[in-house]
Design an enzyme around this catalytic site. Structure first.
Site, short mmCIF file in Angstrom:
data_model
loop_
_atom_site.label_atom_id
_atom_site.label_comp_id
_atom_site.label_asym_id
_atom_site.label_seq_id
_atom_site.Cartn_x
_atom_site.Cartn_y
_atom_site.Cartn_z
N ARG A 136 0.86 -1.18 0.00
CA ARG A 136 0.00 0.00 0.00
C ARG A 136 0.89 1.23 0.00
NH1 ARG A 136 -4.75 1.31 4.24
NH2 ARG A 136 -3.10 2.23 5.48
N THR A 140 -1.03 7.55 -0.30
CA THR A 140 -2.36 7.49 -0.94
C THR A 140 -3.18 6.28 -0.50
OG1 THR A 140 -1.54 6.16 -2.76
CG2 THR A 140 -1.39 8.56 -3.02
N ASP A 234 0.49 -0.78 12.65
CA ASP A 234 0.99 -1.45 11.45
C ASP A 234 1.36 -2.89 11.81
OD1 ASP A 234 2.84 -2.44 9.41
OD2 ASP A 234 2.70 -0.43 8.59
N ASP A 237 4.96 -4.11 10.70
CA ASP A 237 6.05 -3.52 11.50
C ASP A 237 6.09 -4.18 12.88
OD1 ASP A 237 6.60 -1.84 9.44
OD2 ASP A 237 5.92 0.00 10.44
C1 PRP Z 1 -1.07 -3.74 4.98
C2 PRP Z 1 -1.88 -4.98 5.30
C3 PRP Z 1 -2.72 -5.17 4.08
C4 PRP Z 1 -3.00 -3.74 3.67
C5 PRP Z 1 -4.37 -3.36 4.14
O1 PRP Z 1 0.01 -4.07 4.22
O2 PRP Z 1 -1.12 -6.10 5.63
O3 PRP Z 1 -2.06 -5.85 3.05
O4 PRP Z 1 -2.02 -2.92 4.31
O5 PRP Z 1 -4.74 -2.12 3.68
P1 PRP Z 1 -5.86 -1.91 2.56
O6 PRP Z 1 -7.00 -2.80 2.91
O7 PRP Z 1 -6.18 -0.46 2.67
O8 PRP Z 1 -5.26 -2.25 1.24
P2 PRP Z 1 1.12 -3.01 3.72
O9 PRP Z 1 0.88 -2.67 2.28
O10 PRP Z 1 1.22 -1.87 4.67
O11 PRP Z 1 2.43 -3.86 3.73
P3 PRP Z 1 3.11 -4.82 4.80
O12 PRP Z 1 2.36 -6.12 4.70
O13 PRP Z 1 4.51 -4.92 4.30
O14 PRP Z 1 3.02 -4.20 6.15
N1 URA Z 2 -2.12 -1.91 7.46
C1 URA Z 2 -1.90 -2.14 8.77
O1 URA Z 2 -0.96 -2.86 9.14
N2 URA Z 2 -2.72 -1.56 9.65
C2 URA Z 2 -3.75 -0.76 9.30
O2 URA Z 2 -4.48 -0.26 10.17
C3 URA Z 2 -3.97 -0.54 7.93
C4 URA Z 2 -3.14 -1.12 7.02
#
Ligand code: PRP
Ligand code: URA
Length: 242
Positions: A136, A140, A234, A237
């Site tokens: 993501r 944005t 997150d 993280d």
């Molecule tokens: C996070 C999460 C989902 C997404 C959710 O991943 O694990 O994949 O955001 O958000 P959305 O429903 O608005 O798309 P991120 O892209 O932050 O990557 P990560 O898994 O590396 O933390």
């Molecule tokens: N990804 C996360 O890890 N947490 C949130 O709340 C949204 C996206």
């Protein structure tokens, strides 16, 4: 005098009364028959309270997330097809049981979804696992697809799609589009998820009305940065780097 055991309904009602007086927040309810929220038991709420807490360290975050993931996988397995299976017990009696039918695989949305792979492996020995890397955009909140590597015969399998966070729904929608392009029918995908937002659920159900979602909790909504609130921050993280 016969002992009076509480029935399940009594237990649930007692718990509801208790949580009302204890003011524990339970999941938002949604009117979609394909969205299954785990039973809001005291255990689940206590586990979620640990991983939501900002003071929880990484070791505890991993341990308690894994416990919830296990509950999600076990519930997800209830939504796979079964056939009748008659067996004989060691005392020579027949038992009319059931067995799973069909092949499955897991698909994790990287990075955070990979945290759910072990829970699936613990229940389904040597399960095949595919990966889709979607990130993501931090400003944005738009998802971007970088990579996918999936089992060759995925179109013949039931797919357990894994991602703990379901915020706007953009990443999950993109992942399902990848799976559909590989020939997986919508009604053979089960999306397992820890915390969802009502916005994400609505967007998803509108696009994929036949796909099943199993989630531990639907939260209040999203903040101005499209983070789930109250949420847990997150997930990736906290599980991997913090
Ligand atoms: C996070 C999460 C989902 C997404 C959710 O991943 O694990 O994949 O955001 O958000 P959305 O429903 O608005 O798309 P991120 O892209 O932050 O990557 P990560 O898994 O590396 O933390
Ligand atoms: N990804 C996360 O890890 N947490 C949130 O709340 C949204 C996206």
């Amino acid at each position: 005098k016969e002992t009076q055991y509480a029935t399940t309904k009594d237990v649930v009602e007692t718990y509801e009364r208790k949580t009302q007086s204890l003011k524990a927040t339970l999941s938002v309810e949604v009117p979609f028959e394909n969205v299954h929220v785990l039973p809001q038991t005291p255990q689940l709420i206590a586990l979620l309270s640990i991983i939501r807490n900002k003071t929880t360290d990484r070791a505890d975050f991993i341990f308690y997330s894994n416990r919830i993931i296990r509950l999600l996988v076990e519930e997800g397995l209830n939504h796979l097809p079964v056939i009748e299976h008659a067996i004989t017990t060691p005392v020579g009696r027949a038992y009319n049981g059931l067995m799973f039918q069909g092949k499955i695989c897991g698909v994790s949305i990287m990075r955070a979804g990979e945290a759910m792979e072990q829970g699936l492996r613990d229940c389904c020995r040597s399960v095949r696992i595919g990966k889709i890397l979607i990130q993501r955009d931090e400003d944005t909140a738009q998802p971007k697809l970088f990579y996918d590597k999936l089992p060759d015969d995925i179109a013949d399998r039931w797919v357990m799609l894994l991602d703990p966070m379901f915020a706007t729904g953009g990443s999950a929608i993109m992942a399902v589009q990848v799976l559909k392009a590989k020939g997986v029918p919508e009604d053979r995908i089960l999306f397992l998820n820890l915390i969802a937002s009502p916005e994400g659920i609505n967007n998803f159900v509108k696009k994929f009305p036949r796909l099943k979602v199993v989630t531990a909790f639907i939260d209040e909504g999203l903040d101005e940065k499209n983070y789930i609130v109250p949420g847990l921050g997150d997930f990736g993280d906290r599980f991997y780097t913090m």
